[in-house]
Design an enzyme around this catalytic site. Structure first.
Site, short mmCIF file in Angstrom:
data_model
loop_
_atom_site.label_atom_id
_atom_site.label_comp_id
_atom_site.label_asym_id
_atom_site.label_seq_id
_atom_site.Cartn_x
_atom_site.Cartn_y
_atom_site.Cartn_z
N ASP A 1 1.26 -1.44 0.20
CA ASP A 1 0.25 0.12 -0.31
C ASP A 1 0.93 1.14 -0.13
O ASP A 1 1.55 1.71 0.92
CB ASP A 1 -0.84 -0.07 1.05
N GLU B 1 -2.93 0.40 -4.11
CA GLU B 1 -2.91 -1.38 -3.22
C GLU B 1 -2.92 -1.81 -4.04
O GLU B 1 -3.72 -1.93 -4.94
CB GLU B 1 -3.95 -0.56 -1.78
#
Length: 357
Positions: A9, A101
């Site tokens: 992420d 992400e």
């Protein structure tokens, strides 16, 4: 025993992309905005209580030294594509969760090898894209995402199988990925605030409170049988891209220019994934009054949704642009945001008669 999954992420993504051009501001409280509202806050700004969705007026009151940068909309999309391509170079399958992400399939690796790969991934993204990325490792998607949340910002954390059982038992419902506020509130009224306390409810009561799908998902989370399969883009049924008419300090774009940007972007993604589309959906959003054929979206925004079909399955920008232009023929004014979704996706190498029509 299979290895872990990775959840990667990019930290404060919009702000991190904007800060690549302003390294002198890395330690300053920075936000990016596409108007009078904060789109993303860098971590020094978050330390002052500044959050996405806050008005700039509120943000400046909370942090008098706040620095506001323009939302780098087009650059964000390009960096997102580059980030996902880099992920795909390292593992056999990548499942994007959003533009910054993704879950990465490292199940064939040992835990130590997957952790080394996580460090390599973070170093490459920093070196090649100039972005900080946090990595979490876990046996399932829930555990991998929980690990990455715990490691933010700019860190790496592994939740091993030995840690997992106790963590699941004590996990607060409010911190579980995908569990909404309404579900949490209903369960709290029934005396359930953690996963381990789900055992207090019999199956009919849990289904009544949460609905069948969420009840099964929660039960799987509690039992450790939740999702651990990485589904790559090639298995996706839809792909989308969007762009804004204007941004903070950026001149307006015409509707035709907006269509060109979004169509090129989504067709490029489909082509890279080897996918062909049968349908096209156009979504227009603005804060003004709802137009004919529109609807009211969340937050009172005006939404117009229109759908069409391609003459044949594919991802040719010219053909997609023609369909989008036809759908927008009676909508001459550009919206604030235009989104184009390619739907009913199939592998491009599949015979055309197998496509959904």
């Amino acid at each position: 025993m299979p290895g872990p999954l990775i959840h990667a992420d990019a930290d404060a993504f919009f702000a991190s992309v904007a800060l690549r051009r302003h390294p002198e501001l890395l330690e300053r409280p920075v936000v990016v905005a596409g108007g009078p509202v904060v789109a993303c806050a860098a971590y020094p700004a978050r330390a002052h209580g500044v959050r996405a969705g806050m008005s700039l007026l509120e943000a400046r009151r909370a942090c008098p030294g706040l620095v506001v940068l323009p939302l780098p909309g087009d650059e964000v999309e390009a960096v997102s594509d580059a980030l996902l391509r880099l992920f795909a170079e390292l593992v056999p399958a990548v499942e994007p969760g959003s533009m910054e992400e993704a879950f990465l399939d490292t199940s064939a690796l040992s835990w130590s090898a997957a952790e080394r790969l996580g460090h390599e991934l973070r170093a490459r993204v920093r070196r090649e894209l100039g972005l900080p990325v946090t990595v979490g490792l876990g046996r399932t998607k829930l555990m991998a995402k929980t690990a990455s949340r715990a490691a933010k910002p700019d860190g790496l954390r592994a939740i091993t199988p030995d840690e997992e059982t106790a963590l699941r038992h004590h996990a607060p419902l409010g911190e579980l990925w995908g569990v909404g506020e309404r579900t949490r509130a209903r369960l709290e009224l029934a005396g359930v605030t953690t996963l381990g306390q789900l055992d207090r409810l019999d199956p009919p009561t849990l289904h009544r409170l949460c609905g069948t799908t969420m009840a099964r998902r929660l039960r799987a989370m509690a039992d450790g049988t939740d999702d651990a399969v990485v589904r790559p883009v090639r298995a996706r049924r839809t792909l989308s891209a969007e762009a804004a008419t204007s941004g903070w300090g950026r001149p307006d774009r015409t509707l035709a220019e907006l269509v060109d940007v979004v169509v090129e972007r989504v067709c490029h993604r489909a082509a890279e994934a080897g996918l062909a589309a049968a349908t096209v959906t156009v979504l227009l959003r603005s804060g003004g009054e709802v137009r004919s054929g529109g609807e009211v979206g969340s937050g009172g925004e005006a939404r117009t949704v229109r759908r069409g079909r391609l003459p044949r399955p594919g991802a040719d920008p010219a053909e997609v642009r023609a369909v989008v232009s036809e759908l927008l023929a009676d909508h001459p004014e550009p919206p604030e945001i235009l989104s184009v979704t390619l739907g009913d996706l199939v592998p491009a190498d599949r015979p055309q008669q197998d496509a959904l029509f």
